[in-house]
Design a protein around this motif. Structure first.
Motif, PDB file in Angstrom:
ATOM      1  N   PHE A 182      49.645  66.032  65.126  1.00  0.00           N
ATOM      2  CA  PHE A 182      49.231  64.683  64.714  1.00  0.00           C
ATOM      3  C   PHE A 182      47.898  64.736  63.983  1.00  0.00           C
ATOM      4  N   GLU A 183      46.984  65.506  64.576  1.00  0.00           N
ATOM      5  CA  GLU A 183      45.629  65.561  64.058  1.00  0.00           C
ATOM      6  C   GLU A 183      45.619  66.093  62.631  1.00  0.00           C
ATOM      7  N   VAL A 184      46.284  67.215  62.448  1.00  0.00           N
ATOM      8  CA  VAL A 184      46.273  67.825  61.120  1.00  0.00           C
ATOM      9  C   VAL A 184      47.092  66.989  60.145  1.00  0.00           C
ATOM     10  N   ASN A 185      48.161  66.435  60.629  1.00  0.00           N
ATOM     11  CA  ASN A 185      48.986  65.575  59.783  1.00  0.00           C
ATOM     12  C   ASN A 185      48.152  64.407  59.249  1.00  0.00           C
ATOM     13  N   LEU A 186      47.339  63.852  60.143  1.00  0.00           N
ATOM     14  CA  LEU A 186      46.487  62.716  59.768  1.00  0.00           C
ATOM     15  C   LEU A 186      45.468  63.159  58.723  1.00  0.00           C
ATOM     16  N   GLY A 187      44.871  64.312  58.958  1.00  0.00           N
ATOM     17  CA  GLY A 187      43.850  64.805  58.039  1.00  0.00           C
ATOM     18  C   GLY A 187      44.426  65.244  56.710  1.00  0.00           C
ATOM     19  N   ASP A 192      45.483  58.906  52.418  1.00  0.00           N
ATOM     20  CA  ASP A 192      45.465  57.770  51.521  1.00  0.00           C
ATOM     21  C   ASP A 192      46.318  56.650  52.093  1.00  0.00           C
ATOM     22  N   LYS A 193      45.632  55.607  52.572  1.00  0.00           N
ATOM     23  CA  LYS A 193      46.352  54.528  53.268  1.00  0.00           C
ATOM     24  C   LYS A 193      47.400  53.849  52.402  1.00  0.00           C
ATOM     25  N   SER A 194      47.099  53.753  51.089  1.00  0.00           N
ATOM     26  CA  SER A 194      48.004  53.002  50.213  1.00  0.00           C
ATOM     27  C   SER A 194      49.361  53.701  50.073  1.00  0.00           C
ATOM     28  N   THR A 195      49.335  55.020  50.153  1.00  0.00           N
ATOM     29  CA  THR A 195      50.614  55.715  49.980  1.00  0.00           C
ATOM     30  C   THR A 195      51.171  56.220  51.307  1.00  0.00           C
ATOM     31  N   THR A 196      50.468  55.793  52.365  1.00  0.00           N
ATOM     32  CA  THR A 196      50.898  56.284  53.669  1.00  0.00           C
ATOM     33  C   THR A 196      52.271  55.736  54.029  1.00  0.00           C
ATOM     34  N   HIS A 197      53.092  56.662  54.481  1.00  0.00           N
ATOM     35  CA  HIS A 197      54.446  56.281  54.886  1.00  0.00           C
ATOM     36  C   HIS A 197      54.514  56.282  56.393  1.00  0.00           C
ATOM     37  N   ARG A 198      55.528  55.625  56.901  1.00  0.00           N
ATOM     38  CA  ARG A 198      55.738  55.667  58.347  1.00  0.00           C
ATOM     39  C   ARG A 198      56.783  56.731  58.654  1.00  0.00           C
ATOM     40  N   SER A 199      56.835  57.143  59.890  1.00  0.00           N
ATOM     41  CA  SER A 199      57.919  58.028  60.335  1.00  0.00           C
ATOM     42  C   SER A 199      58.439  57.484  61.657  1.00  0.00           C
ATOM     43  N   LEU A 200      59.634  57.881  61.953  1.00  0.00           N
ATOM     44  CA  LEU A 200      60.214  57.492  63.235  1.00  0.00           C
ATOM     45  C   LEU A 200      60.222  58.704  64.148  1.00  0.00           C
ATOM     46  N   ALA A 236      37.238  60.198  58.697  1.00  0.00           N
ATOM     47  CA  ALA A 236      36.395  59.030  58.471  1.00  0.00           C
ATOM     48  C   ALA A 236      37.212  57.873  57.933  1.00  0.00           C
ATOM     49  N   GLY A 237      36.960  56.709  58.461  1.00  0.00           N
ATOM     50  CA  GLY A 237      37.670  55.524  57.999  1.00  0.00           C
ATOM     51  C   GLY A 237      38.932  55.263  58.797  1.00  0.00           C
ATOM     52  N   MET A 238      39.379  56.261  59.592  1.00  0.00           N
ATOM     53  CA  MET A 238      40.617  56.085  60.362  1.00  0.00           C
ATOM     54  C   MET A 238      40.347  56.118  61.852  1.00  0.00           C
ATOM     55  N   GLU A 239      39.053  56.051  62.211  1.00  0.00           N
ATOM     56  CA  GLU A 239      38.676  56.186  63.620  1.00  0.00           C
ATOM     57  C   GLU A 239      39.386  55.158  64.490  1.00  0.00           C
ATOM     58  N   GLU A 240      39.599  53.980  63.924  1.00  0.00           N
ATOM     59  CA  GLU A 240      40.163  52.895  64.726  1.00  0.00           C
ATOM     60  C   GLU A 240      41.687  52.830  64.673  1.00  0.00           C
TER      61      GLU A 240
END
Ligand code: GDP
Ligand code: MG
Length: 733
Positions: A182-187, A192-200, A236-240
């Motif tokens: 999860f951690e590395v995937n996030l990093g 980029d939030k605008s192109t961020t996709h969801r996964s199931l 940074a910016g995704m802490e929350e």
């Protein structure tokens, strides 16, 4: 769905694909092999499967879970794939690397079961990933992390396969691995939030006995996942961010395959149907679904928006990124051991260091010089680093070197605080000692010194005290010096420079005060020296000789002589102070100016009304009551009393204008300005303070003169009347 010729060359053309090819890829394609190599054959496989020109209309699903938890079995049941399943007899790892295979649809599946052949119409790419079970070999763990991340990053749906009895067990359920992934995937991929996709994340709980209902298992798993999410370090910016910002969750349970084979088949079939729901929803080129009413598994929101013909390159790119990412590199067993042991050794070295240094750290809080700091810190640092090198040097060189540097940097950081405080304290102490000593010497000298006598030499005293203080600073500060490129902070040059500047400033201030004192001492001496000669000159104010001139010539010359001596003394003392030329000029000028004030005060005293009247009376009586030979006159009636009176009166009255204004025999005023010289350029003190500058040479004002004249006349008249009366009385007797 038929591949048409042209656009994709031979890959898109079904005609060019031989039966041989079908055979080669019967069990799918190995996307990543055991050597972490990405296959060049993915485009060929997609072409064979008629997927290459489907645009966005395909799906990717992958599996995650411990080794031998029936992942391959599950995929084969759900998607009709033919991934290898562990041979019950051999019990060895069956899947190497990551395999990908296209799903078979329901109908095909039935056929497959019947004769292992059939068409392929479902556009689902299924990835089977080598299992994970936390085995010892570091190499395997490294591959596990990387393949799991690859699965998560590229697929729309990740099936998390887990035994029921693993639920709630952090290690057994691979939660630690999930956290890293999860951690590395996030990093790496969700920046980029605008192109961020969801996964199931689709949890399939295996061997579900049924004691715990699915709902209970689900909430345990969700609690674990939230815990994992809150503990991982976010960019940074995704802490929350919340886990639900990026993932959806579904849960299913399956019965035991061996113990309840029928039920197992029945339920996998239901699940298989579920995975087909919405699969055929057409996706537009921007990724949005044509039909939004879709509650299946493969929601459009999960789609990566990569057209099928770009998928091989995209997947390869993701893999490259993962392989080259250092965060995912797992240390070898040797490195792990080195890390563990080096940490242990470092901790014991730090404990030894603490024993020596902590007392100093405590003391340091109170401020002041820490006695013995230098040797103590050298001992503490030497023993800690030396001890670490001796005990840790046997372990993995890279880890050892890094840990040693870390240890040293940490310890130096603490010493640095102490040393900087020490330098400050030493410098403060040196300055205080210097000020105190010089002040004491000066005080002692001044209490015994007479004007102009030098019982000490200021410059020498300053130089000696200064070098004593500086040497003490250097001796103690250099004890704290630590050699080596990381310890530049331990050199004291800057602090020494600062101390020297401060000492100069104090010396300058003390010298200034001392020169002021000298000036006022000399001023007093001048005052004393002037008393007698000036009084003498006023007593003989009427004298006027060729050699000595009149009253004011003599007064001026006496003054110039006394002041000149004073200035000479001042200058020679000032030189011994190491005073600057400017300081000497200012001092000498001030002394002369003050001495002029002294003279004026003395003259004022001499001409003070009573004083002067007394002097004039003496002068008058000398003339009137004594004859030329100095014998007192006894008036006879025949004497010309009036004539004598007038003569004596006139002669005495002439003295009033003489003393009223300073004027030399040549008719000029004394050359005061010439004698004083120009005032020093930026002379800071107020000139007024040094006395009046107007009417410098007027001694008695006009009105006072008239007043004096009248009072003296009245006094003289009384003397005359008395003289007159004495003759009458004499006759009467
Ligand atoms: P993988 O390593 O996770 O892919 O596991 P496999 O699919 O190769 O299966 C490992 C072993 O578990 C095989 O012997 C299977 O027959 C067996 N197996 C598969 N599914 C189940 C299941 O649902 N329950 C149990 N108890 N065993 C299963
Ligand atoms: Mg398997």
């Amino acid at each position: 769905m038929n591949g048409t010729s042209g656009a994709n060359g031979h890959l898109g053309s079904k005609m060019n694909i031989s039966d041989e090819d079908y055979k080669t890829y019967e069990k799918g394609v190995q996307v990543i092999d055991e050597n972490k190599e990405f296959t060049p054959n993915l485009p060929t496989y997609l072409a064979i499967q008629n997927l290459i020109s489907t645009g966005f209309n395909y799906h990717v699903v992958a599996v995650f879970g411990s080794q031998s938890t029936g992942k391959s079995t599950l995929l084969n049941h759900l998607f009709g794939t033919q991934f290898s399943v562990m041979d019950e007899a051999a019990r060895r790892q069956t899947t190497k690397g990551i395999w990908m295979s296209r799903a078979l649809d329901e109908q095909d599946h039935e056929q497959l079961v019947a004769n292992r052949e059939g068409g392929m119409t479902n556009n689902i790419l299924v990835m089977d990933v080598e299992g994970t079970d936390g085995r010892e070999r570091g190499e395997d763990q490294d591959f596990e992390r990387k393949s799991a991340l690859f699965a998560l990053a590229t697929s729309e749906v990740l099936i998390v396969n887990i035994w029921e009895h693993q639920v709630g067990l952090y290690q057994g359920a691979n939660m630690g691995l999930l956290k890293t992934v999860f951690e590395v995937n996030l990093g790496l991929f969700l920046k980029d939030k605008s192109t961020t996709h969801r996964s199931l994340l689709f949890f399939v709980i295996r061997d579900h006995i049924g004691h715990t209902p699915l709902e209970g298992l689900k909430s345990t798993l969700m609690a674990d996942l939230n815990k994992i999410w809150s503990s991982l370090s976010k960019p940074a910016g995704m802490e929350e961010s919340e886990i639900t910002d990026f993932f959806d969750f579904q849960f299913a349970a399956l019965p035991h395959k061996i113990l309840q084979p029928e039920k197992f088949l029945e339920e996998t079939k239901a699940l298989r149907t579920k995975f087909r729901e919405g699969v055929d929803v057409q996706v537009l080129s921007d990724g949005s679904p044509i039909d939004d009413n879709n509650n299946g598994v493969f929601l459009p929101a999960y789609h990566r928006r990569i057209p099928a013909d770009g998928f091989p390159l995209y997947a390869e790119g993701v893999w490259e990124q993962i392989v080259s990412n250092k965060d995912l590199d797992l240390p070898s067993q040797q490195e792990l051991l080195a890390q563990f042991r080096c940490d242990e050794i470092a901790a014991s070295c730090v404990a030894g260091f603490n024993e020596i240094i902590q007392p100093f750290e405590e003391l340091s809080k109170k401020g002041g010089v820490l006695d013995g700091l230098g040797p103590a810190m050298k001992k503490a640092l030497g023993e800690a680093v030396g001890g670490f090198e001796e005990a840790g040097g046997r372990y993995h060189k890279g880890v050892f070197g890094r840990k040693r540097d870390e240890l040293r940097a940490g310890l130096e950081g603490r010493l640095r605080v102490l040393v900087i405080n020490q330098f400050t304290a030493l410098s403060k102490r040196g300055l205080a000692e210097f000020t105190e000593e010089i002040t004491a010497i000066l005080k002692k000298a001044n209490s015994t010194a007479h004007a102009g006598t030098a019982s000490y030499d200021f410059a020498t005293v300053v130089d000696e005290t200064r070098s004593k203080v500086v040497n003490a600073f250097i001796t103690e500060a250099s004890e704290c010096y630590i050699a080596g490129p990381t310890a530049e902070w331990s050199s004291y040059e800057k602090e020494l420079e600062g101390l020297q500047k401060d000492l100069d400033a104090v010396a300058g201030r003390l010298r200034g005060e001392e020169m002021k004192r000298l000036v006022s001492r000399l001023e007093k001496a001048i005052k004393v020296k002037l008393i007698e000669p000036i009084e003498l000159e006023f007593r003989r104010m009427e004298d006027n000789t060729k050699e000595k001139g009149g009253l004011w010539d003599r007064v001026w010359n006496v003054w110039v002589g006394v002041v000149g001596d004073g200035v000479d003394t001042f200058l020679s003392r000032a030189t011994s102070f190491n005073a600057s030329e400017k300081e000497r000029d200012v001092g000498a000028w001030k002394l002369k100016k003050k001495a002029w004030g002294v003279l004026k005060a003395k003259i004022d005293e001499e001409v003070h009304e009573g004083n002067l009247l007394l002097k004039l009376r003496e002068k008058f009586e000398d003339r009137f009551r004594y004859d030329e030979t100095g014998v007192p006159r006894v008036w006879k009636p025949t004497d010309d009393i009036e004539g004598s009176y007038t003569k004596a009166l006139d002669a005495t009255l002439k003295l009033i204008p003489l003393v009223s204004e300073m004027r030399l025999s040549n008719g000029q005023q004394p050359p005061l300005d010439e004698f004083l010289g120009d005032a020093p350029a930026d002379y800071e003190e107020d000139l007024e303070e040094l006395g009046p500058s107007k009417d410098e040479f007027e001694v008695i004002s006009e009105s006072k003169r008239i007043d004096l004249h009248q009072r003296f006349k009245r006094m003289a008249d009384a003397v005359f009347v008395e003289a007159k009366r004495s003759t009458i009385n004499g006759v009467a007797q």
